[in-house]
Design a protein around this motif. Structure first.
Motif: not given
Ligand code: ACM
Length: 524
Positions: A441-447, A456-458
């Protein structure tokens, strides 16, 4: 970087989870002995030194006195403003001559201590007496700092009450994995779990349901046994202090305007129907929601006042999810209020409701956070969003300048099955979130642009407990997926290497076994 990772993998005793930013293996060992002290100046460093002593002295059988100063080969903890790793970062050096952990703040020292613990044999995670006498650890240089500031785990104690003792154990396990947020979901349709002095019926009535669903929802069977429990305000203070000492912020959640049946059972005037309800006994999304009277808003603000007295957290979670509008549509009083306020539909009504809480919390210096439904009908100005129905809500909120915590079902719902072979798993709510999915999982979306991504705090893992009746089952659902999530949130974005993670995880599971954690074994 790759060389460091290989060094970690090659040395089983250094199977660190979550993986630090940089690990450089050195030659030699440091051996704890009868004369080893923990050296720290009075104040913040010494407080962490006592925690280290508490971790290691009983299980090694060594005295490990905490001293203000000493010469010779010792474990030294030092607050050093020039450490250069941020308030939660640290530098840990183990050599033949001793151990030194440096950090700019107590939190960093605490995380350095968590890493140091993992350098010792797994049995040091056991409560009780020592089973060996050689306590040596490999020489190493570690520099470390977390990637995200919100590293959370959530626990629903509404569907099933979890005793305080388990909550404390859970917090210890979070600290071990360098999580820093415990999101405590305290109120539900099926149980209100926090004592509120002004409204004693919330727990006298609202904390007990007459029975619980048996097997899966589809069976429509009940066990006929009452289930209840709540935390007194003293219990809450104890849990908050315990978490604070472990650098974990406890974010309380008081659900509104939906998931409110237990509160309405206690105080029928909070509801929309002229009939007495009982505390919920059926899982799912329930139509009995709070009404929108000024007196109900005041009631809930009174509750939040007591909550703010108990929880120092900047963020206060007000739920906001899954609020069916059926009763509001049918209620002349709600419709009249909507007209008076000039609101065009029930979503705007919900938005108005949330804004009353947002303004109230903001005036007290706090910030509202809620599930992504709080976006509907317009987001309150200071609100932060917890994105659970995928990431769309989080993306929209970040783009409009609101802070976001990612909690999407398909990667962070730890109440979902861990295997496709569900017949071999304990009954769960459904879904499929295997370990690898969490790890990837990568919490920062590419968009998102870089500027938007800063919102995005986390992220955090969710443990809804409809099908999780006790602490042992919480452990089974949480671990090892929480180990993978800890790495997503703490470790650098690259390298992401699942086989290398699994190689570190196997020895790490021995630590969890020592700590009496009922984790799910890895697939063969
Ligand atoms: C949720 O799962 N209803 C936030």
């Amino acid at each position: 970087m790759l060389a460091h990772v290989l060094a970690v993998v090659a040395t089983p005793t250094m199977s660190l989870v979550p993986l630090p930013e940089s690990v450089v293996a050195k030659t030699g060992n440091f051996r704890l002995g009868a004369t080893t002290a923990i050296v720290a100046a009075p104040g913040a460093a010494q407080a962490v030194a006592y925690q280290l002593r508490e971790y290691l002295a009983p299980t090694t059988g060594l005295p490990l006195p905490v001293l203000g100063r000493a010469s010779g080969k010792h474990i030294r903890l030092r607050i050093d403003k020039r450490t250069g790793k941020g308030p939660e970062g640290y530098r840990l050096v183990v050599s033949e001559d001793g151990v030194e952990i440096r950090a700019t703040a107590a939190a960093g020292l605490f995380y350095g201590v968590q890493t140091l613990r993992q350098l010792f044999p797994a049995e040091t995670f056991r409560a009780g007496f020592p089973t060996r006498t050689d306590w040596s650890i490999p020489a190493v240089e570690i520099a470390d700092t977390p990637r995200f500031g919100w590293r959370g785990m959530h626990l629903d104690v509404g569907r099933h009450f979890m005793p305080k003792e388990f909550v404390l154990k859970f917090i210890d396990l979070l600290a071990m994995h360098k999580f820093n947020v415990f999101h405590w979901h305290l109120t539900e349709d099926q149980g209100w779990r926090i004592e509120i002095k002004k409204y004693p019926l919330l727990t006298e009535v609202g904390s007990i349901r007459k029975e619980t669903m048996l097997g899966h929802y589809g069976n429509q069977k009940w066990d006929g046994k009452p289930h209840g429990g709540f935390y007194t305000q003293d219990d809450i203070r104890e849990v908050v202090a315990y978490a604070q000492a472990r650098h974990i912020n406890v974010v309380p959640e008081i659900e509104m305007p939906g998931h409110a049946q237990a509160a309405i059972a206690a105080y029928p005037e909070l509801g929309n129907l002229d009939k007495k309800l009982e505390v919920g006994t059926t899982w799912g999304v329930i139509e009995n929601v709070f009404n929108v009277e000024d007196s109900t808003i005041s009631f809930l603000q009174d509750v939040l006042t007591e909550v703010m007295d108990l929880f120092p957290s900047k963020f206060i979670h007000i739920g906001g999810d899954e609020c069916p509008k059926t009763q509001w549509k049918a209620s002349p009083k709600v419709q009249e209020k909507m007209k008076k306020l000039g609101l065009k539909d029930e979503h705007e009504m919900q938005s108005w409701f949330i804004r009353q809480m947002d303004t109230f919390l903001a005036n007290k210096g706090r910030r509202l956070i809620g599930w992504d439904e709080i976006l509907e009908g317009g987001l309150a100005p200071g609100a932060a969003v917890m994105s659970w129905r995928g990431e769309a809500g989080g993306i929209a909120a970040a783009r409009s300048g609101h802070d976001v915590v990612m909690a999407p079902t398909d990667t962070t719902y730890f109440d979902y099955y861990q295997s496709r072979d569900t017949a071999k798993e304990p009954l769960a709510i459904g879904g499929f979130v295997p370990l690898k999915t969490v790890y990837d999982y990568e919490p920062i979306p590419d968009e998102l642009t870089a500027a938007e991504a800063k919102h995005v705090l986390g992220a955090q893992g969710q443990l809804w407990t409809e099908y999780i009746p006790n602490g042992k089952q919480v452990e089974y659902m949480a671990f090892p997926r929480a180990c993978a999530l800890a790495e997503v949130l703490w470790s650098p974005k690259a390298p992401r290497d699942y086989p290398a993670f699994l190689a570190r995880l196997s020895p790490h599971l021995a630590r969890l076994k020592s700590a009496d954690v009922n984790f799910r074994p890895l697939d063969k």
